[in-house]
Design a protein around this motif. Structure first.
Motif: not given
Ligand code: AKG
Length: 250
Positions: A27, A30, A34, A71, A81, A107-109, A143, A221, A223
């Motif tokens: 986590c 990531m 990002v 995002k 990722f 995929s989306q953060f 996350v 957050a 993911m």
């Protein structure tokens, strides 16, 4: 192998959770990666990601670039990722729900920093004009912690048996990119999904879900990845600009 409880929850409720799925280091890695991508436009451009602003903070001064981001799409070919998306721990159970051969296509953060809007009630399949249309499976990794105050997910158990409902554009003026809302269904039986960092929610793309605004002073957050059978035909470009990128997993 999915457990009997996971299979039963999938069939009856349209989702299951796996607590403590990812290590805290994953986590943290990531979030660090990002954050770097948002702060370095050249890196973002080289990776081909799509960065979407948080419109509830439009025009406001933000301390860090990521505070103004809602995002980031298309991260699933990148470092930590990609490792997560392709890991056997994710791919094996998702294959059991879909097919022997699957692709990760989205995929989306989701940063959801303090003051960010939640996403209104929707079904993800609204965004997926595919042949075959389902099964499509989403995996939502916490996350950070997800609480009532910082805007956790809410799900409507059993709503995965519904067809895709009519969605209207999010009615808030200047709403975030891509936010649409179901207004023709009773969400009275909804349940919040409270999570600790590393917890995972696996959910059907017809499951009705939403998240609330972040009313805390910190970040919430997540993911999120979506998977479908390899060979699925994607008609997204006939309707709206696609952020999908089909990558085989098995
Ligand atoms: O994490 C959130 O706030 C919303 C995510 C969501 O609804 C989705 O990924 O479909």
């Amino acid at each position: 192998m999915l457990t009997e409880d996971q299979r039963a929850s999938w069939a009856e409720r349209g989702f299951f959770r796996i607590d403590g799925f990812a290590a805290p280091e994953t986590c943290q890695a990531m979030l660090a990666r990002v954050t770097r991508v948002v702060r370095e436009p050249d890196l973002a451009a080289a990776l081909g990601v799509k960065v979407v602003p948080e419109n509830n903070k439009a025009g406001l001064e933000v301390a860090h670039p990521e505070d103004g981001v809602s995002k980031i799409f298309k991260l699933h070919r990148d470092t930590v990722f990609a490792d997560f998306a392709q890991s056997a721990a994710v791919v094996e159970p998702v294959c059991e729900l879909i097919a022997p051969d699957i692709d990760v296509f989205l995929s989306q953060f989701i940063f959801k920093t303090a003051g960010a809007w939640g996403q209104p009630w929707h079904q993800d399949s609204l965004y997926f004009p595919f042949e075959p249309a389902r099964p499509v499976v989403g995996v939502w990794l916490a996350v950070t912690e997800a609480t009532l105050r910082n805007g956790c997910l809410h799900v409507l158990p059993g709503s995965h048996t519904e067809p895709v409902h009519h969605h209207v554009p999010d009615r808030r003026p200047g709403a975030n990119y891509g936010y649409f809302e179901i207004v023709d269904h009773d969400m009275g039986a909804a349940e919040p999904v409270l999570m600790e960092p590393g917890d995972l929610l696996v959910f059907d793309s017809h499951l009705m879900h939403c998240s609330t605004d972040n009313e805390s002073g910190g970040i919430r957050a997540a993911m999120v990845y979506h998977y479908a059978a390899s060979g699925t035909v994607d008609h997204t470009d006939d309707y709206f600009p696609s952020v999908n990128d089909w990558v085989p997993c098995r």
